[in-house]
Design an enzyme around this catalytic site. Structure first.
Site, PDB file in Angstrom:
ATOM      1  N   HIS A  40      -5.380  -4.525  -0.918  1.00  0.00           N
ATOM      2  CA  HIS A  40      -5.254  -3.514  -1.980  1.00  0.00           C
ATOM      3  C   HIS A  40      -5.276  -4.167  -3.358  1.00  0.00           C
ATOM      4  CE1 HIS A  40      -4.629  -0.207   0.803  1.00  0.00           C
ATOM      5  NE2 HIS A  40      -3.969  -1.095   1.538  1.00  0.00           N
ATOM      6  N   SER A  53       0.801  -1.232   0.000  1.00  0.00           N
ATOM      7  CA  SER A  53       0.000   0.000   0.000  1.00  0.00           C
ATOM      8  C   SER A  53       0.830   1.277   0.000  1.00  0.00           C
ATOM      9  CB  SER A  53      -0.931   0.013   1.204  1.00  0.00           C
ATOM     10  OG  SER A  53      -0.192  -0.019   2.395  1.00  0.00           O
ATOM     11  N   LYS A 108     -12.471  -1.795   1.915  1.00  0.00           N
ATOM     12  CA  LYS A 108     -11.826  -0.944   0.900  1.00  0.00           C
ATOM     13  C   LYS A 108     -12.670  -1.021  -0.384  1.00  0.00           C
ATOM     14  CE  LYS A 108      -7.236  -1.536   3.033  1.00  0.00           C
ATOM     15  NZ  LYS A 108      -7.355  -0.524   4.072  1.00  0.00           N
TER      16      LYS A 108
HETATM   17  N1  PLP Z   1      -3.805  -5.375   5.383  1.00  0.00           N
HETATM   18  C1  PLP Z   1      -3.470  -4.328   4.596  1.00  0.00           C
HETATM   19  C2  PLP Z   1      -2.446  -4.520   3.522  1.00  0.00           C
HETATM   20  C3  PLP Z   1      -4.078  -3.077   4.792  1.00  0.00           C
HETATM   21  O1  PLP Z   1      -3.754  -2.040   4.034  1.00  0.00           O
HETATM   22  C4  PLP Z   1      -5.048  -2.952   5.825  1.00  0.00           C
HETATM   23  C5  PLP Z   1      -5.702  -1.658   6.107  1.00  0.00           C
HETATM   24  O2  PLP Z   1      -5.190  -0.602   5.986  1.00  0.00           O
HETATM   25  C6  PLP Z   1      -5.359  -4.071   6.604  1.00  0.00           C
HETATM   26  C7  PLP Z   1      -4.711  -5.256   6.360  1.00  0.00           C
HETATM   27  C8  PLP Z   1      -6.379  -3.981   7.671  1.00  0.00           C
HETATM   28  O3  PLP Z   1      -7.655  -3.994   7.065  1.00  0.00           O
HETATM   29  P1  PLP Z   1      -8.951  -3.614   7.899  1.00  0.00           P
HETATM   30  O4  PLP Z   1      -9.147  -2.140   7.717  1.00  0.00           O
HETATM   31  O5  PLP Z   1     -10.053  -4.436   7.318  1.00  0.00           O
HETATM   32  O6  PLP Z   1      -8.657  -3.963   9.310  1.00  0.00           O
END
Ligand code: PLP
Length: 419
Positions: free
Chosen positions: A234, A206, A265
Site C-alpha cells: 500500500h 491497509s 495494486k
Molecule cells: N501485503 C499486504 C499489506 C496486502 O494488503 C496484500 C493484499 O491485500 C498482500 C500483501 C498480498 O498481495 P497480493 O494480492 O499480491 O497477493
C-alpha cells in the site's frame, strides 16, 4: 435431500463405531457446525459482481451503471490505463498466454528478467525476484531466510500474509504492539540472544491508513543489530516524492534491507509480487523459496502490464504525485463535515464509525446513492472499531470526491453518525 443421502452414505462407509470412529464422527460434526456458524455470522463476506473494467466509475452486473468506486487499490488508476493494456496485449501476442512451467525448469523469458531488473532499479536495490503474488513473496521469504537460531519481530497488525509467512518459519517469534517503539525496543533487547534479528512491518497499514515509523524502526534496528523488512503493497508507486514507497517518504531507502510488494495494486493491478534487496538474498530465494520454486511463472500479459506501469512511473513523478491533492481534498472535507478519518496523508481513508451494524447499513445506503464503499468490522478490525474504508485514486475527479462527501453527509445524518 442429496445432503441427507450423502451423509447417510458416509455413515455406512465409515464402518462400525469404535473409539477412533467416534472421535472422527464428533470432530466432523464439529466441523459442520462451525461451517454453519460461518454462514450465519454477520461478517459473512459476499461478492459484488462488476460488469466493466476496474476504474473510478463502474457498472455492476444486473444494473447499477455509473457507480463511483472508492474501494479499489487502483491508487494511480493504472489498472485500465491505455498504455498498460496495450503493453499487456503486445506481451501476450509476442510471448504467449503462459509458460506452463516454473521459472527454473522452462519458465523464464527475457521479459521476466527485464521486469526484475526494472523493479530493482525502481527501488534502488541490487536485485529482485518475481512471485505469483505478494502473498507468495511473504510466504516464501521468512522460511528461506531464517533458521531456528534467528528471531523475527513482527508488528501485531501486520498483514495476514506476513503472519502466515512467519508461521511457516522456525525462527523465534516476537510480536510487538502496533507501531510501539518502546515495545519493539524491549523485544529487540530480549532477542539479543539469537543469531540474527529481522524486524518485519507493513510500510503502510491497509486497515488504518497509518504509516510505520520507519526512521525510528531503522534506528532501533541499527542499535540492536537487526535487519528491516517492509511490505510495501500500500505504498509502492505513490508514497514518497517519486513513488518509491514508505522508505523514500521517510528518507531511509539505504536502511531498509528487504522490500516485498505487489504488482496487483498501484502497479497496473493485474497480479504478481516480488522481493527486492541485496543480491545474495535474492540468489538465496531463487534456490530456497518454495512459492517461487513450486509455482508457475507470471503470465506474459501480467508482466507486460507491470513493466509498463513502472516505465510510466520512472519517466516522471507526475503520476506518483497526482493522488496527494485528491486525498487531501477528501480528508479535509470529511473532517469538516464532522467525520473522524483515521491515518494521515494516505489514500486509505477509514471513516471511523465504531458500530458494526452502522458501518454495514451506511455502506449499503451509500451504494443506493451510487457510491461503492465497503464497511469493515470485527474480526477484520478490532471490536468497536468498525469503519467504512474509502480509497482515493488519482483518476477520481474533484466532482467524484465531492459527491462521495455529500453522500456520506446525507447517509451519516440519516443513520445518526452525524448530528
Ligand atoms: N501485503 C499486504 C499489506 C496486502 O494488503 C496484500 C493484499 O491485500 C498482500 C500483501 C498480498 O498481495 P497480493 O494480492 O499480491 O497477493
Amino acid at each position: 435431500m442429496w445432503r441427507v443421502a450423502a451423509v447417510r452414505r458416509c455413515g455406512r462407509w465409515a464402518g462400525a463405531p469404535g473409539p477412533r470412529r467416534e472421535r472422527q464422527r464428533r470432530s466432523s460434526a464439529g466441523g459442520w457446525r462451525a461451517s454453519w456458524r460461518i454462514f450465519a455470522a454477520p461478517h459473512w463476506k459476499s461478492e459484488r459482481v462488476i460488469a466493466s473494467r476496474q476504474g473510478p466509475h463502474l457498472q455492476l452486473a444486473g444494473g447499477g451503471a455509473g457507480i463511483i468506486n472508492f474501494c479499489a487499490n487502483n491508487y494511480l488508476g493504472l489498472s485500465s490505463h491505455p498504455e498498460v493494456i496495450r503493453a499487456a496485449v503486445e506481451a501476450l501476442e509476442k510471448f504467449g498466454a503462459g509458460l506452463s512451467s516454473v521459472r527454473f525448469i522452462c519458465g523464464t523469458q527475457s521479459i521476466h528478467k527485464d521486469l526484475e531488473d526494472k523493479i530493482a532499479r525502481f527501488h534502488q536495490r541490487e536485485d529482485a525476484i518475481l512471485y505469483a503474488s505478494c502473498f507468495d513473496a511473504n510466504a516464501g521469504i521468512f522460511e528461506a531466510l531464517l533458521t531456528p537460531e534467528d528471531a523475527v519481530l513482527s508488528d501485531e497488525l501486520n498483514h495476514a500474509s506476513i503472519i502466515d509467512g512467519i508461521r511457516l518459519c522456525k525462527a523465534n517469534k516476537y510480536r510487538y504492539k502496533h507501531m510501539d517503539m518502546q515495545d519493539l525496543e524491549a523485544k529487540l533487547k530480549e532477542a539479543q540472544k539469537h543469531r540474527l534479528r529481522l524486524v518485519a512491518t507493513d510500510g503502510a497499514f491497509s486497515m488504518d491508513g497509518d504509516i510505520a515509523p520507519l526512521r525510528e524502526i531503522c534506528q532501533l534496528a541499527q542499535k540492536y543489530d537487526a535487519l528491516v523488512f517492509i511490505d510495501e503493497c500500500h505504498a509502492t508507486g505513490f508514497l514518497g516524492p517519486n513513488g518509491r514507497g514508505t522508505d523514500e517518504l521517510l528518507g531511509v531507502m539505504d536502511k531498509v534491507t528487504i522490500i516485498n510488494s505487489t504488482l496487483g495494486k498501484a502497479l497496473g493491478g493485474a497480479a504478481g509480487g516480488y522481493t527486492t534487496g541485496p543480491k545474495p538474498l535474492i540468489d538465496l530465494l531463487r534456490q530456497r523459496s518454495r512459492p517461487y520454486l513450486f509455482s508457475n511463472s507470471l503470465p506474459p500479459a501480467v508482466v507486460g502490464c507491470a513493466s509498463k506501469a513502472l516505465d510510466l512511473l520512472m519517466e516522471s513523478n507526475a503520476i506518483a504525485q497526482s493522488m496527494a491533492a485528491k486525498t487531501q481534498r477528501f480528508r479535509s472535507k470529511m473532517t469538516a463535515a464532522g467525520f473522524t478519518i483515521s491515518g494521515k496523508d494516505h489514500p486509505i481513508c477509514p471513516v471511523m464509525l465504531g458500530d458494526a451494524r452502522l458501518a454495514s447499513v451506511m455502506a449499503e445506503d451509500m451504494l443506493n446513492r451510487g457510491i461503492y464503499v465497503i464497511g469493515f468490522s470485527y474480526p477484520v478490525v478490532p471490536k468497536g472499531k468498525a469503519r467504512i474504508r474509502v480509497q482515493i485514486s488519482a483518476v477520481h475527479s474533484d466532482e467524484d470526491i465531492d459527491r462521495c462527501v455529500e453522500a456520506f453527509t446525507e447517509v451519516g445524518r440519516k443513520h445518526g453518525a452525524l448530528p
